[in-house]
Motif scaffolding. Sequence first.
Motif, PDB file in Angstrom:
ATOM      1  N   ALA A 274       0.823  -1.218   0.000  1.00 34.96           N
ATOM      2  CA  ALA A 274       0.000   0.000   0.000  1.00 34.96           C
ATOM      3  C   ALA A 274       0.855   1.266   0.000  1.00 34.96           C
ATOM      4  O   ALA A 274       0.383   2.326  -0.417  1.00 34.96           O
ATOM      5  CB  ALA A 274      -0.938  -0.002   1.207  1.00 34.96           C
ATOM      6  N   THR A 275       2.094   1.138   0.440  1.00 36.93           N
ATOM      7  CA  THR A 275       2.990   2.308   0.466  1.00 36.93           C
ATOM      8  C   THR A 275       3.929   2.362  -0.739  1.00 36.93           C
ATOM      9  O   THR A 275       4.770   3.263  -0.827  1.00 36.93           O
ATOM     10  CB  THR A 275       3.842   2.305   1.751  1.00 36.93           C
ATOM     11  OG1 THR A 275       4.748   1.187   1.721  1.00 36.93           O
ATOM     12  CG2 THR A 275       2.972   2.227   2.993  1.00 36.93           C
ATOM     13  N   ALA A 276       3.813   1.393  -1.652  1.00 39.13           N
ATOM     14  CA  ALA A 276       4.712   1.349  -2.812  1.00 39.13           C
ATOM     15  C   ALA A 276       4.478   2.550  -3.713  1.00 39.13           C
ATOM     16  O   ALA A 276       3.335   2.885  -4.065  1.00 39.13           O
ATOM     17  CB  ALA A 276       4.496   0.062  -3.598  1.00 39.13           C
ATOM     18  N   ALA A 277       5.587   3.211  -4.100  1.00 40.94           N
ATOM     19  CA  ALA A 277       5.484   4.435  -4.902  1.00 40.94           C
ATOM     20  C   ALA A 277       4.808   4.191  -6.259  1.00 40.94           C
ATOM     21  O   ALA A 277       4.173   5.094  -6.798  1.00 40.94           O
ATOM     22  CB  ALA A 277       6.885   5.011  -5.119  1.00 40.94           C
ATOM     23  N   LYS A 278       4.910   2.982  -6.789  1.00 42.04           N
ATOM     24  CA  LYS A 278       4.331   2.707  -8.112  1.00 42.04           C
ATOM     25  C   LYS A 278       2.802   2.780  -8.110  1.00 42.04           C
ATOM     26  O   LYS A 278       2.181   2.877  -9.172  1.00 42.04           O
ATOM     27  CB  LYS A 278       4.776   1.332  -8.603  1.00 42.04           C
ATOM     28  CG  LYS A 278       4.342   0.164  -7.727  1.00 42.04           C
ATOM     29  CD  LYS A 278       4.915  -1.150  -8.252  1.00 42.04           C
ATOM     30  CE  LYS A 278       4.568  -2.327  -7.353  1.00 42.04           C
ATOM     31  NZ  LYS A 278       5.141  -3.596  -7.864  1.00 42.04           N
ATOM     32  N   PHE A 279       2.191   2.727  -6.930  1.00 46.93           N
ATOM     33  CA  PHE A 279       0.730   2.788  -6.846  1.00 46.93           C
ATOM     34  C   PHE A 279       0.203   4.184  -6.532  1.00 46.93           C
ATOM     35  O   PHE A 279      -1.008   4.362  -6.413  1.00 46.93           O
ATOM     36  CB  PHE A 279       0.230   1.812  -5.780  1.00 46.93           C
ATOM     37  CG  PHE A 279       0.509   0.364  -6.090  1.00 46.93           C
ATOM     38  CD1 PHE A 279       0.500  -0.092  -7.396  1.00 46.93           C
ATOM     39  CD2 PHE A 279       0.779  -0.549  -5.073  1.00 46.93           C
ATOM     40  CE1 PHE A 279       0.758  -1.427  -7.684  1.00 46.93           C
ATOM     41  CE2 PHE A 279       1.037  -1.885  -5.348  1.00 46.93           C
ATOM     42  CZ  PHE A 279       1.032  -2.324  -6.672  1.00 46.93           C
TER      43      PHE A 279
END
Length: 283
Positions: A274-279
Amino acid sequence: MNEEDLNRALRDAMERSTPPPSMDPSQALNHGRTAYRRRRLAWTGLAVVPLVAAIGGGPALVANLGGGGSGGDLVASGPTATAPTVKPTAAPTTRKSGDPWPEGQSDRTATAGPRMTRVTKLMDDLSSSVPAGFTTPDLKAPEGHRLRYAQAQYASNDGEQDYWEYAATIPVERDGKVGKLLLNSTTPDGKPATDPCKLAKGFWGGTGTCAIVDVDGKKVGVVTTKGQGEFDQWATYRYDDGTVVMLAQAKKYEGQPKPLAQPIFTSRQLAELATAAKFKISD
């Protein structure tokens, strides 16, 4: 003293005195130019200062000094500076009743253009994130529609700041059993920050228990249900700029005969993703 004596005395006085210096034409011209430049600078200086301030810089003005200390013509020195191009940032607008849908749309949903490009990439990034042993096939429901789909939607209601929601849903299969993932990335909506669990429980009525998971200092709200509702678990994270990412998982996909035997992600993995920059989509 007669007239002749007077004339003689005058001639003697003139011969004894120092003759005046001869007139130098170039020197006289320089003095004239100097006086003219001083008057000109006194007027133009009033306009040059605000002009330079307005354009943020410009060629330096220097005096080209000639021989004998006289001032030369006022000239521009140095390369001309090019002001950097600044991309204007559009201020968020507030939706009013009766406003047309943005970007030429016929309703809330974008069906083409850059927003569909963004959400399609979001779906592809989600597919590539499933753990080993799981696949993301392009399955269809018994009615014929695809189980894998993406949607970009203008989400603002009347009185709210303009914002968008990007959502991607994919089926996830293992050993002939099918579950699903949903990823939702919402652009800043102008609403104040809130507690991670309060934010997470705002999805699907918030049934279930919530725990805050720390991911490298980022506080993620993770809600776990008791098998009620469409999803079993979801993680929600709000960035400082107001972007919100929510990732949900379910062991079953409606219309599919067999649900997964286990969750796709652990609670920790769900929070980390949920914290991944790609999302993160902020516009």
